[in-house]
Design an enzyme around this catalytic site. Structure first.
Site, PDB file in Angstrom:
ATOM      1  N   CYS A   1       0.110   6.815   0.433  1.00 28.03           N
ATOM      2  CA  CYS A   1      -0.718   6.167   1.871  1.00 28.03           C
ATOM      3  C   CYS A   1       0.580   6.722   2.592  1.00 28.03           C
ATOM      4  O   CYS A   1       1.787   5.890   2.529  1.00 28.03           O
ATOM      5  CB  CYS A   1      -1.242   5.380   2.399  1.00 28.03           C
ATOM      6  SG  CYS A   1      -2.225   4.746   1.458  1.00 28.03           S
TER       7      CYS A   1
ATOM      8  N   GLY B   1       1.616  -2.263  -4.847  1.00 24.73           N
ATOM      9  CA  GLY B   1       0.198  -2.337  -5.562  1.00 24.73           C
ATOM     10  C   GLY B   1      -1.013  -2.216  -5.041  1.00 24.73           C
ATOM     11  O   GLY B   1      -1.437  -2.135  -4.273  1.00 24.73           O
ATOM     12  N   GLU B   2      -2.064  -1.319  -6.030  1.00 21.30           N
ATOM     13  CA  GLU B   2      -3.630  -1.297  -5.718  1.00 21.30           C
ATOM     14  C   GLU B   2      -3.775  -1.941  -6.732  1.00 21.30           C
ATOM     15  O   GLU B   2      -4.182  -1.187  -8.155  1.00 21.30           O
ATOM     16  CB  GLU B   2      -3.407   0.841  -5.895  1.00 21.30           C
ATOM     17  CG  GLU B   2      -5.339   0.559  -6.018  1.00 21.30           C
ATOM     18  CD  GLU B   2      -6.451   0.021  -5.098  1.00 21.30           C
ATOM     19  OE1 GLU B   2      -5.969   0.257  -3.506  1.00 21.30           O
ATOM     20  OE2 GLU B   2      -6.812  -1.009  -4.927  1.00 21.30           O
TER      21      GLU B   2
ATOM     22  N   SER C   1      -8.681  -1.214   3.558  1.00 25.65           N
ATOM     23  CA  SER C   1      -7.619  -0.243   3.738  1.00 25.65           C
ATOM     24  C   SER C   1      -8.345   1.177   4.827  1.00 25.65           C
ATOM     25  O   SER C   1      -8.397   2.276   3.443  1.00 25.65           O
ATOM     26  CB  SER C   1      -6.444   0.537   2.915  1.00 25.65           C
ATOM     27  OG  SER C   1      -6.040  -1.178   2.649  1.00 25.65           O
ATOM     28  N   PHE C   2      -8.886   0.742   5.179  1.00 26.43           N
ATOM     29  CA  PHE C   2     -10.068   2.076   6.063  1.00 26.43           C
ATOM     30  C   PHE C   2      -9.636   2.819   6.807  1.00 26.43           C
ATOM     31  O   PHE C   2      -9.459   4.390   6.566  1.00 26.43           O
ATOM     32  CB  PHE C   2     -11.307   1.252   6.670  1.00 26.43           C
ATOM     33  CG  PHE C   2     -12.118   2.018   7.215  1.00 26.43           C
ATOM     34  CD1 PHE C   2     -13.498   2.174   6.076  1.00 26.43           C
ATOM     35  CD2 PHE C   2     -12.784   2.246   7.969  1.00 26.43           C
ATOM     36  CE1 PHE C   2     -14.742   2.916   5.569  1.00 26.43           C
ATOM     37  CE2 PHE C   2     -14.460   3.805   8.225  1.00 26.43           C
ATOM     38  CZ  PHE C   2     -14.411   3.443   6.910  1.00 26.43           C
TER      39      PHE C   2
ATOM     40  N   CYS D   1       2.719   3.438   4.295  1.00 27.91           N
ATOM     41  CA  CYS D   1       2.643   2.471   3.816  1.00 27.91           C
ATOM     42  C   CYS D   1       4.732   2.455   3.289  1.00 27.91           C
ATOM     43  O   CYS D   1       4.749   3.454   2.359  1.00 27.91           O
ATOM     44  CB  CYS D   1       1.909   2.043   2.625  1.00 27.91           C
ATOM     45  SG  CYS D   1       1.951   1.023   1.353  1.00 27.91           S
TER      46      CYS D   1
ATOM     47  N   CYS E   1       0.561 -13.829  -0.320  1.00 28.38           N
ATOM     48  CA  CYS E   1       0.379 -12.924  -0.294  1.00 28.38           C
ATOM     49  C   CYS E   1       0.628 -11.825  -1.873  1.00 28.38           C
ATOM     50  O   CYS E   1       2.198 -12.520  -2.088  1.00 28.38           O
ATOM     51  CB  CYS E   1       0.941 -11.693   0.690  1.00 28.38           C
ATOM     52  SG  CYS E   1       0.667 -10.081   0.741  1.00 28.38           S
TER      53      CYS E   1
ATOM     54  N   ASN F   1       3.691  -1.502  10.874  1.00 31.66           N
ATOM     55  CA  ASN F   1       4.908  -2.577  10.362  1.00 31.66           C
ATOM     56  C   ASN F   1       5.704  -1.602  10.463  1.00 31.66           C
ATOM     57  O   ASN F   1       5.880   0.165   9.143  1.00 31.66           O
ATOM     58  CB  ASN F   1       4.875  -3.454   9.308  1.00 31.66           C
ATOM     59  CG  ASN F   1       4.293  -4.470  10.622  1.00 31.66           C
ATOM     60  OD1 ASN F   1       4.106  -5.198  11.064  1.00 31.66           O
ATOM     61  ND2 ASN F   1       3.460  -5.407   9.000  1.00 31.66           N
TER      62      ASN F   1
ATOM     63  N   CYS G   1       3.477   1.533  -5.937  1.00 33.15           N
ATOM     64  CA  CYS G   1       2.110   1.992  -6.023  1.00 33.15           C
ATOM     65  C   CYS G   1       2.301   3.551  -6.643  1.00 33.15           C
ATOM     66  O   CYS G   1       2.629   4.506  -6.480  1.00 33.15           O
ATOM     67  CB  CYS G   1       1.717   1.425  -5.306  1.00 33.15           C
ATOM     68  SG  CYS G   1      -0.074   2.133  -4.612  1.00 33.15           S
TER      69      CYS G   1
ATOM     70  N   GLU H   1       8.295  -8.359  -4.521  1.00 30.17           N
ATOM     71  CA  GLU H   1       7.848  -9.581  -3.928  1.00 30.17           C
ATOM     72  C   GLU H   1       6.533 -10.226  -3.799  1.00 30.17           C
ATOM     73  O   GLU H   1       5.523  -9.201  -3.521  1.00 30.17           O
ATOM     74  CB  GLU H   1       8.807  -8.848  -2.352  1.00 30.17           C
ATOM     75  CG  GLU H   1       9.646  -8.078  -2.855  1.00 30.17           C
ATOM     76  CD  GLU H   1      10.150  -7.222  -1.512  1.00 30.17           C
ATOM     77  OE1 GLU H   1       9.688  -7.164  -0.569  1.00 30.17           O
ATOM     78  OE2 GLU H   1      11.396  -6.892  -1.476  1.00 30.17           O
TER      79      GLU H   1
ATOM     80  N   CYS I   1       2.986  -6.644   6.304  1.00 24.54           N
ATOM     81  CA  CYS I   1       2.369  -5.491   5.546  1.00 24.54           C
ATOM     82  C   CYS I   1       2.630  -4.407   4.873  1.00 24.54           C
ATOM     83  O   CYS I   1       3.454  -4.009   6.433  1.00 24.54           O
ATOM     84  CB  CYS I   1       0.517  -5.405   6.219  1.00 24.54           C
ATOM     85  SG  CYS I   1      -0.469  -7.089   5.868  1.00 24.54           S
TER      86      CYS I   1
ATOM     87  N   SER J   1      -7.435  -6.628  -1.548  1.00 24.22           N
ATOM     88  CA  SER J   1      -7.774  -5.762  -0.729  1.00 24.22           C
ATOM     89  C   SER J   1      -7.289  -4.376  -1.615  1.00 24.22           C
ATOM     90  O   SER J   1      -6.571  -4.289  -2.541  1.00 24.22           O
ATOM     91  CB  SER J   1      -6.252  -5.590   0.120  1.00 24.22           C
ATOM     92  OG  SER J   1      -6.246  -4.516   1.137  1.00 24.22           O
TER      93      SER J   1
HETATM   94  N1  SAH Z   1      -3.303  -1.188  -2.096  1.00 26.27           N
HETATM   95  C1  SAH Z   1      -3.812  -2.353  -1.376  1.00 26.27           C
HETATM   96  C2  SAH Z   1      -3.574  -3.317  -0.749  1.00 26.27           C
HETATM   97  C3  SAH Z   1      -1.485  -3.485  -0.470  1.00 26.27           C
HETATM   98  S1  SAH Z   1      -1.909  -3.188   0.990  1.00 26.27           S
HETATM   99  C4  SAH Z   1      -4.508  -1.821  -0.343  1.00 26.27           C
HETATM  100  O1  SAH Z   1      -3.924  -0.375   0.045  1.00 26.27           O
HETATM  101  O2  SAH Z   1      -5.686  -2.120   0.579  1.00 26.27           O
HETATM  102  C5  SAH Z   1      -2.403  -4.390   2.582  1.00 26.27           C
HETATM  103  C6  SAH Z   1      -2.503  -3.846   3.387  1.00 26.27           C
HETATM  104  O3  SAH Z   1      -1.882  -3.494   4.816  1.00 26.27           O
HETATM  105  C7  SAH Z   1      -3.679  -2.616   3.867  1.00 26.27           C
HETATM  106  O4  SAH Z   1      -4.115  -2.543   4.496  1.00 26.27           O
HETATM  107  C8  SAH Z   1      -2.607  -1.547   4.241  1.00 26.27           C
HETATM  108  O5  SAH Z   1      -2.606  -0.597   4.799  1.00 26.27           O
HETATM  109  C9  SAH Z   1      -1.363  -2.154   4.944  1.00 26.27           C
HETATM  110  N2  SAH Z   1      -0.032  -1.458   5.783  1.00 26.27           N
HETATM  111  C10 SAH Z   1       0.902  -0.522   4.398  1.00 26.27           C
HETATM  112  N3  SAH Z   1       1.756  -0.604   5.413  1.00 26.27           N
HETATM  113  C11 SAH Z   1       1.426  -0.847   6.326  1.00 26.27           C
HETATM  114  C12 SAH Z   1       2.323  -0.854   6.974  1.00 26.27           C
HETATM  115  N4  SAH Z   1       3.863  -0.212   7.184  1.00 26.27           N
HETATM  116  N5  SAH Z   1       2.006  -1.780   8.427  1.00 26.27           N
HETATM  117  C13 SAH Z   1       1.247  -2.541   8.886  1.00 26.27           C
HETATM  118  N6  SAH Z   1       0.033  -2.550   7.647  1.00 26.27           N
HETATM  119  C14 SAH Z   1       0.503  -1.600   6.030  1.00 26.27           C
HETATM  120 FE1  SF4 Z   2      -0.486   1.737  -2.538  1.00 25.62          FE
HETATM  121 FE2  SF4 Z   2      -2.123   0.101  -1.339  1.00 25.62          FE
HETATM  122 FE3  SF4 Z   2       0.747   1.020   0.142  1.00 25.62          FE
HETATM  123 FE4  SF4 Z   2      -1.462   2.955  -0.080  1.00 25.62          FE
HETATM  124  S1  SF4 Z   2      -1.575   1.359   1.578  1.00 25.62           S
HETATM  125  S2  SF4 Z   2       0.749   3.203  -1.032  1.00 25.62           S
HETATM  126  S3  SF4 Z   2      -3.005   1.569  -2.078  1.00 25.62           S
HETATM  127  S4  SF4 Z   2      -0.281  -0.591  -1.442  1.00 25.62           S
END
Ligand code: SAH
Ligand code: SF4
Length: 397
Positions: free
Chosen positions: A143, A200-201, A254-255, A146, A132, A331, A139, A119, A374, A232
């Site tokens: 996490c 993806g990462e 992504s802290f 996510c 984006c 989200n 991935c 997407e 996101c 990111s």
């Molecule tokens: N894999 C990479 C980039 C993709 S995600 C990463 O993890 O950084 C882009 C951002 O959205 C990241 O900060 C991720 O942690 C955040 N994210 C993922 N799932 C989410 C959710 N359900 N609600 C809000 N932010 C989310």
């Molecule tokens: Fe992968 Fe980023 Fe989602 Fe973590 S937040 S599972 S690194 S896409």
């Protein structure tokens, strides 16, 4: 097959990247670096003496004017155009569907080789338009908040599939300039910024992401400044220094937590590269990449990471790093084991961070009606979800 998790399999980046050259078919020029394009043109019989010029010409047709048909490359001899058309194609991934949100956000479902889907989301704002893009199907990381992390199927995208997302969005926005007419820029660009925040990462697909972003930055093509590209990462420490040196774009991390105990659960790669090790790498990033602030992404999860104490700990941790804190209201997605923090809690958190001298914007969810926000992205070909119990177990709940 289940997605690898820290508990069951080592974190790996040994993913198959589909080769650019499919067994029988012609070779796709999209995604080649200039050096690769040169080799391809030489192999196709371009005389050594001419090759530098031909690379420039073909490059410009593909990336500056958005041309897909060799017959339109009017500054090349007809016979040469035919010679190229015999061996090569200029092909993008295919848009399977497009949804437009009430707020103007566009979400494209894009099919790549092998029938997988990713997407891509376009977010228009008053002063910019951000695309984006995705770097992998699914991935390998898991996490716990996510949606992409629950997807079982994973493969790396090729450089062509990554830059292809930018090109197909430009197609859809009608943003390629008329060939030969200046740069075509008469006002702000519709697609002015790229964020690698889709599926993806990106740092587990480093070479392809780097090559694609080099193409996006090339001044004789799409020509986006490296300050308009944000990558990111969940914190793949060894690749962070390489990103500074070899791409030089802006970095977001992504802290999401202020103690290793909580971050281990939210972002399991923390077990490999913990907060201290990550912060050391981040301290070096602005110097090496000569970029400004690092964006700290922080997802607001009710009763998990959203206390005043968390906010104060965060400030202490990032001391000395030029930073902006991007607060992302969680989200939700079906089966998610978390809830979004209350609005007044998010504002209070933002306030503490702001008073310490850091910009602390709260990310407004965009395109919620089309699941474009996101972390909600997940391909349509792979709808099988983990059970709630599996998700909760992986979240350590
Ligand atoms: N894999 C990479 C980039 C993709 S995600 C990463 O993890 O950084 C882009 C951002 O959205 C990241 O900060 C991720 O942690 C955040 N994210 C993922 N799932 C989410 C959710 N359900 N609600 C809000 N932010 C989310
Ligand atoms: Fe992968 Fe980023 Fe989602 Fe973590 S937040 S599972 S690194 S896409």
């Amino acid at each position: 097959m289940t997605a690898p998790s820290e508990a069951t399999a080592p974190i790996t980046q040994d993913l198959l990247t589909i080769p650019r050259k499919l067994p029988e078919g012609p070779v796709n020029l999209v995604g080649m670096t200039r050096a690769q394009l040169k080799d391809a043109l030489l192999e196709a019989g371009t005389p050594e003496k001419q090759v530098k010029m031909r690379v420039n010409q073909v490059w410009q047709w593909i990336y500056q004017w958005g041309v897909r048909d060799f017959a339109e490359m009017t500054n090349l001899a007809k016979a040469y155009r035919a010679q190229l058309a015999e061996r090569f194609v200029i092909e993008l991934p295919e848009i399977v569907s497009k949804q437009v949100s009430a707020d103007g956000t566009r979400k494209y479902l894009v099919r790549i080789a092998g029938g997988h889907e990713v997407e891509v989301v376009y977010i228009p704002e008053s002063d910019r338009g951000t695309l984006c893009i995705s770097s992998q199907v699914g991935c390998t990381l898991t996490c716990s908040f996510c949606h992409t992390g629950t997807q079982k199927l994973v493969r790396n995208l090729t450089a062509g599939e990554i830059i292809g997302q930018v090109m197909l969005a430009r197609d859809d926005l009608g943003e390629w300039p008329e060939p030969g007419v200046g740069t075509g820029e008469s006002g702000p660009r519709l697609l002015s910024n790229i964020v690698l925040m889709g599926m993806g990462e990106p740092l587990y697909n480093f070479e392809n992401v780097r090559d694609a972003m080099k193409i996006a930055m090339d001044p004789e093509g799409i020509s986006l400044s490296r300050r308009r590209i944000t990558l990111s990462t969940s914190g793949i420490v060894p690749e962070i220094a390489k990103t500074a040196e070899e791409i030089g774009c802006l970095l977001a991390v992504s802290f999401h937590a202020t103690t290793d105990e909580v971050r281990d659960k939210l972002v399991p790669i923390n077990k490999k590269y913990n907060i201290e090790v990550l912060l050391d790498a981040l301290r070096e990033y602005p110097k090496v990449s000569n970029s400004e602030r690092i964006t700290f992404e922080y997802v607001m999860l009710k009763d998990v990471n959203d206390t005043d104490e968390d906010a104060r700990r965060l400030i202490k941790l990032i001391k000395g790093i030029p930073a902006k804190i991007n607060l992302i209201p969680f989200n939700p997605w079906p089966g998610a084991p978390y809830e979004r923090s209350d609005w007044d809690r998010i504002e209070r958190f933002a306030d503490i961070v702001h008073k310490a001298g850091y910009a602390s914007p709260i990310r407004t969810p965009r395109g919620e009606d089309i699941m474009a926000a996101c972390g909600q992205l997940k391909s349509a070909t792979e709808r099988a979800r983990k059970t709630k119990a599996q998700i909760a177990a992986e979240a350590g709940l």
